[in-house]
Design a protein around this motif. Structure first.
Motif, PDB file in Angstrom:
ATOM      1  N   ASP A   9      52.078  43.246  41.336  1.00 45.95           N
ATOM      2  CA  ASP A   9      50.871  41.957  41.285  1.00 45.95           C
ATOM      3  C   ASP A   9      50.780  41.655  39.770  1.00 45.95           C
ATOM      4  O   ASP A   9      50.155  42.453  39.045  1.00 45.95           O
ATOM      5  CB  ASP A   9      49.787  42.427  41.998  1.00 45.95           C
ATOM      6  CG  ASP A   9      48.694  41.168  42.061  1.00 45.95           C
ATOM      7  OD1 ASP A   9      48.609  40.469  41.057  1.00 45.95           O
ATOM      8  OD2 ASP A   9      48.003  40.937  42.958  1.00 45.95           O
ATOM      9  N   ARG A  12      47.080  41.799  38.461  1.00 44.79           N
ATOM     10  CA  ARG A  12      46.594  43.066  38.276  1.00 44.79           C
ATOM     11  C   ARG A  12      47.232  43.617  37.334  1.00 44.79           C
ATOM     12  O   ARG A  12      46.471  44.368  36.500  1.00 44.79           O
ATOM     13  CB  ARG A  12      47.197  43.630  39.780  1.00 44.79           C
ATOM     14  CG  ARG A  12      46.397  45.232  39.956  1.00 44.79           C
ATOM     15  CD  ARG A  12      46.866  46.167  40.951  1.00 44.79           C
ATOM     16  NE  ARG A  12      46.464  45.270  42.369  1.00 44.79           N
ATOM     17  CZ  ARG A  12      47.842  45.066  43.159  1.00 44.79           C
ATOM     18  NH1 ARG A  12      48.897  45.414  42.939  1.00 44.79           N
ATOM     19  NH2 ARG A  12      47.356  44.397  44.321  1.00 44.79           N
ATOM     20  N   TRP A  16      45.140  44.951  33.975  1.00 39.50           N
ATOM     21  CA  TRP A  16      45.052  46.425  33.609  1.00 39.50           C
ATOM     22  C   TRP A  16      45.634  46.556  32.232  1.00 39.50           C
ATOM     23  O   TRP A  16      44.840  47.413  31.322  1.00 39.50           O
ATOM     24  CB  TRP A  16      46.386  47.044  34.532  1.00 39.50           C
ATOM     25  CG  TRP A  16      46.559  48.773  33.908  1.00 39.50           C
ATOM     26  CD1 TRP A  16      47.515  49.123  33.619  1.00 39.50           C
ATOM     27  CD2 TRP A  16      45.572  49.833  34.005  1.00 39.50           C
ATOM     28  NE1 TRP A  16      47.495  50.540  33.106  1.00 39.50           N
ATOM     29  CE2 TRP A  16      46.400  50.936  33.535  1.00 39.50           C
ATOM     30  CE3 TRP A  16      44.072  49.587  34.518  1.00 39.50           C
ATOM     31  CZ2 TRP A  16      45.507  52.172  33.290  1.00 39.50           C
ATOM     32  CZ3 TRP A  16      43.623  50.939  34.289  1.00 39.50           C
ATOM     33  CH2 TRP A  16      44.163  52.057  33.766  1.00 39.50           C
TER      34      TRP A  16
END
Length: 142
Positions: A9, A12, A16
């Protein structure tokens, strides 16, 4: 497994990466509470090796708040690299109490760390009483 999940993803993964960048900034920000700086230091251990060690370096100096030293020792323990071993052994020799125990636990995680612990105990560089009974057991286990 987690790498595949993160990489599956793009949003995501981008979040991060922002968290990791934030961790370096917050760990170094003296205006930030010590507890938050500790949390940020723990995340520093997730950075690429070179970047992590550069970010952790200042927290090994004398006079650094104990909680920040604890975060640096814990982060170094999380980095799967031979470069962690001398830092952790130095902390095992020079720290006391919980910080010493954290450093020893970090060394016990790898075969190379265990070898350095054995060598330190045999040479007298680290007293046997520095290890808890449980740590002695873990060191003796195959």
């Amino acid at each position: 497994a987690i790498e595949r999940w993160m990489e599956s993803d793009a949003q995501r993964m981008a979040r991060w990466q922002r968290v990791l960048k934030w961790s370096i900034e917050k760990a170094a920000d003296e205006k930030t509470s010590t507890g938050t700086r500790y949390d940020a230091l723990r995340l520093v251990g997730m950075l690429p090796e070179q970047q992590a060690f550069e970010a952790l370096r200042p927290y090994w100096d004398e006079g650094v708040h104990e909680e920040l030293r604890m975060g640096a020792i814990s982060a170094a323990s999380d980095i799967d690299s031979p470069r962690s071993i001398p830092l952790l052994f130095d902390a095992a020799k020079n720290e006391s109490g919980h910080l010493r125990s954290l450093a020893i636990d970090g060394l016990l995680r790898t075969r190379a760390g265990r070898a350095v612990l054995v060598e330190g105990l045999q040479s007298g560089g680290l007293p046997a009483e520095a290890l808890t009974a449980g740590q002695h057991e873990r060191l003796a286990a195959p």
